[in-house]
Motif scaffolding. Structure first.
Motif, short mmCIF file in Angstrom:
data_model
loop_
_atom_site.label_atom_id
_atom_site.label_comp_id
_atom_site.label_asym_id
_atom_site.label_seq_id
_atom_site.Cartn_x
_atom_site.Cartn_y
_atom_site.Cartn_z
N TRP A 313 81.18 91.15 9.57
CA TRP A 313 80.20 92.05 8.95
C TRP A 313 78.90 91.32 8.64
O TRP A 313 77.80 91.83 8.92
CB TRP A 313 80.79 92.66 7.68
CG TRP A 313 79.85 93.55 6.91
CD1 TRP A 313 79.02 93.19 5.89
CD2 TRP A 313 79.63 94.94 7.12
NE1 TRP A 313 78.31 94.27 5.45
CE2 TRP A 313 78.67 95.36 6.18
CE3 TRP A 313 80.16 95.88 8.01
CZ2 TRP A 313 78.23 96.69 6.10
CZ3 TRP A 313 79.71 97.19 7.93
CH2 TRP A 313 78.76 97.58 6.98
N GLU A 314 78.98 90.12 8.05
CA GLU A 314 77.79 89.38 7.65
C GLU A 314 76.92 89.01 8.85
O GLU A 314 75.70 88.90 8.73
CB GLU A 314 78.18 88.10 6.88
CG GLU A 314 78.82 88.33 5.53
CD GLU A 314 80.29 88.69 5.64
OE1 GLU A 314 80.82 88.70 6.78
OE2 GLU A 314 80.91 88.96 4.60
N LYS A 315 77.55 88.83 10.01
CA LYS A 315 76.80 88.43 11.20
C LYS A 315 75.82 89.51 11.62
O LYS A 315 74.71 89.21 12.10
CB LYS A 315 77.78 88.14 12.34
CG LYS A 315 77.12 87.67 13.63
CD LYS A 315 78.16 87.36 14.69
CE LYS A 315 77.49 86.90 15.99
NZ LYS A 315 78.51 86.61 17.04
N PHE A 316 76.19 90.78 11.43
CA PHE A 316 75.35 91.89 11.87
C PHE A 316 74.62 92.57 10.71
O PHE A 316 73.54 93.12 10.89
CB PHE A 316 76.19 92.93 12.62
CG PHE A 316 76.81 92.41 13.88
CD1 PHE A 316 76.09 92.37 15.05
CD2 PHE A 316 78.11 91.93 13.88
CE1 PHE A 316 76.66 91.89 16.22
CE2 PHE A 316 78.70 91.45 15.04
CZ PHE A 316 77.96 91.42 16.22
N LYS A 317 75.22 92.57 9.51
CA LYS A 317 74.65 93.30 8.39
C LYS A 317 74.11 92.38 7.28
O LYS A 317 73.52 92.87 6.32
CB LYS A 317 75.71 94.23 7.78
CG LYS A 317 76.20 95.31 8.73
CD LYS A 317 75.16 96.39 8.92
CE LYS A 317 75.72 97.56 9.72
NZ LYS A 317 74.78 98.68 9.83
N ARG A 397 86.18 92.01 1.63
CA ARG A 397 85.62 91.48 2.87
C ARG A 397 86.70 90.77 3.67
O ARG A 397 87.44 89.94 3.12
CB ARG A 397 84.49 90.49 2.58
CG ARG A 397 83.28 91.06 1.87
CD ARG A 397 82.26 89.96 1.61
NE ARG A 397 81.14 90.43 0.82
CZ ARG A 397 80.02 90.93 1.35
NH1 ARG A 397 79.88 90.97 2.66
NH2 ARG A 397 79.04 91.34 0.58
N GLU A 398 86.78 91.06 4.93
CA GLU A 398 87.68 90.33 5.81
C GLU A 398 86.99 89.04 6.25
O GLU A 398 85.87 89.07 6.76
CB GLU A 398 88.04 91.17 7.04
CG GLU A 398 88.95 92.34 6.72
CD GLU A 398 89.39 93.05 7.98
OE1 GLU A 398 88.84 92.74 9.06
OE2 GLU A 398 90.27 93.91 7.90
N VAL A 399 87.65 87.91 6.01
CA VAL A 399 87.10 86.60 6.37
C VAL A 399 88.22 85.74 6.96
O VAL A 399 89.40 86.04 6.79
CB VAL A 399 86.47 85.89 5.14
CG1 VAL A 399 85.28 86.66 4.60
CG2 VAL A 399 87.52 85.69 4.05
#
Length: 442
Positions: A313-317, A397-399
């Motif tokens: 998610w963090e990579k795109f958002k 968050r999935e990590v």
């Protein structure tokens, strides 16, 4: 001094000549064993690196004006569908009496006949039960004003509309004797035929995301001033042995968690606890039994908004937590699809619950061994769910359980540590063997 000599002087890994090395059988066994241990531990490091876990965060829920879906499947084995009503209310003033949209009523055979399904009827708020009548027909409302949302203004063309007309002025309706519309639709005969049947309500309702309640109660519902009441005449007069024994097959607020999210939650708990939707929806599978038709069951539910952000998610958002699940007007989103956001993200809800039961006739709980519990008289029999919305929101968050650099560090530690221990073991075996040989010679 040549560059080669400079590096030679700082060599920390001095070597011995080949002739000074001693190879032993025990050393070969230790080497082979250490290599197998290294491979096994490195595989474990790789599996841990590939594992996805959920990292929770807690923030203040700043959402406003959103809708929320309640998905339910509840069985009432001792009350027929003809008597059972579902009503939804919230503190914003929206009262949805007799909710039908998105709900199916399933008629069930009597308990002693196995309780199998008899009929499944998907109900609609605007169903036309009088489409076979003369277009000029205008049914009488029998002294009551015509309902506002009737099929024909100023008329009561169906038994349901006569019941609505009576309900809006708080008149008891009963079995509809001498009412033309109910005689034509065999309303009393349906009550008699379903007397010993059960009912299951399944489906979804969409409500305002504010404090509110929904309840299952007998008889037609109506509002009398600020009081919400039900016509209980048929429920209490009927000798079918009715009661609000019930089983909650499932009850959830918002979309169901995908299997990957459940697996990630299980991994986050250390693997010692097997996660399922029951952890998020604790009422699933619960049952209550009673033979008293005056019993009232209350469930007090605390609903916590929960967002699930997928891996990457963090990579795109970036740092945004806006899933886009409520980006469009809820009218554009089909029932059952609300809460699904971008990239597979989900906006749903968890809840905790406490319950209470009592007889509406009052009294104490002496039958259960609690004489000190005194209940007031009043209320209506039924099953009530009162839900409150928490001001906090959980972001899951999935990590990855560890970073790639962490994986490399772990591999280096495995190799270095295993070889160091193996060297110590090999040295101990070699010295022990030499000592034994010396003692035997002496």
């Amino acid at each position: 001094m040549p560059a080669k000599n400079r590096f030679t002087r700082i060599d920390a890994f001095t070597k011995t000549v080949e002739d000074a090395r001693v190879r032993t059988t025990s050393g070969g066994i230790v080497t082979l064993t250490s290599l197998l241990v290294i491979l096994w531990l490195v595989w474990g490091e790789w599996a841990e690196y590939r594992q996805v876990i959920v990292r929770p965060e807690l923030i203040v829920d700043k959402s406003r004006g959103e809708k929320m879906e309640i998905h339910m499947n509840v069985t009432f084995p001792r009350i027929p569908c003809e008597l059972l009503t579902l009503d939804v209310m919230d503190v914003s003033g929206e009262v949805q009496t007799g909710v039908m949209h998105g709900i199916a009523k399933v008629r069930l055979a009597a308990e002693d006949q196995g309780g199998h399904e008899l009929e499944v009827k998907a109900l609609d708020l605007h169903s036309d039960e009088a489409n076979h009548l003369d277009p000029n027909y205008c049914g009488e409302c029998y002294g009551a004003p015509a309902p506002e949302h009737g099929l024909k203004a100023g008329c009561c063309n169906t038994c349901e509309e006569v019941r609505d007309a009576y309900a809006q002025i708080s008149w008891s309706f009963g079995r509809g004797e001498n009412v033309e519309q109910c005689t034509r639709e065999h309303y009393a005969e349906r009550l008699d035929a379903q007397r010993r049947e059960g009912c299951r309500l399944e489906g979804s309702i969409r409500v305002n995301k504010v404090v509110g309640n929904f309840h299952f109660a007998p008889g037609k519902s109506f509002s009398n001033g600020n009081i919400h009441v039900h016509d209980l005449e048929n429920y209490f007069k009927d000798e079918g042995g009715h009661s609000f024994t019930h089983k909650i097959h499932h009850l959830r607020f918002g979309p169901e968690l995908p299997q990957r999210a459940i697996q990630a939650l299980s991994a986050s708990s250390g693997g010692g606890e097997v996660w399922s939707n029951h952890h998020v929806n604790p009422l699933e599978g619960s049952e209550q039994h009673t033979d008293d038709k005056t019993f009232n069951y209350m469930y007090f539910v605390k609903v916590v908004s929960t967002a699930y952000l997928p891996l990457g998610w963090e990579k795109f958002k970036g740092k945004s937590i806006d899933t886009g699940a409520h980006a469009y007007p809820h009218e554009w989103v089909g029932l059952g699809m609300l809460g699904h956001g971008d990239m597979g993200s989900i906006e749903t809800h968890q809840y905790s619950v406490t319950s209470h039961k009592r007889s509406v006739t009052g009294g104490d709980d002496s039958k259960e061994g609690h004489k000190e519990r005194i209940h007031a008289r009043g209320g209506i029999p039924g099953v009530f769910f009162s839900y409150d919305i928490s001001p906090m929101k959980v972001i899951n968050r999935e990590v990855r359980s560890k970073t790639f650099s962490g994986f490399l560090v772990g591999v280096c530690a495995v190799i270095g540590g295993t070889l160091t221990v193996a060297a110590a073991i090999d040295r101990a075996l070699y010295e022990g063997h030499r000592t034994v040989r010396k003692l035997n010679k002496n």
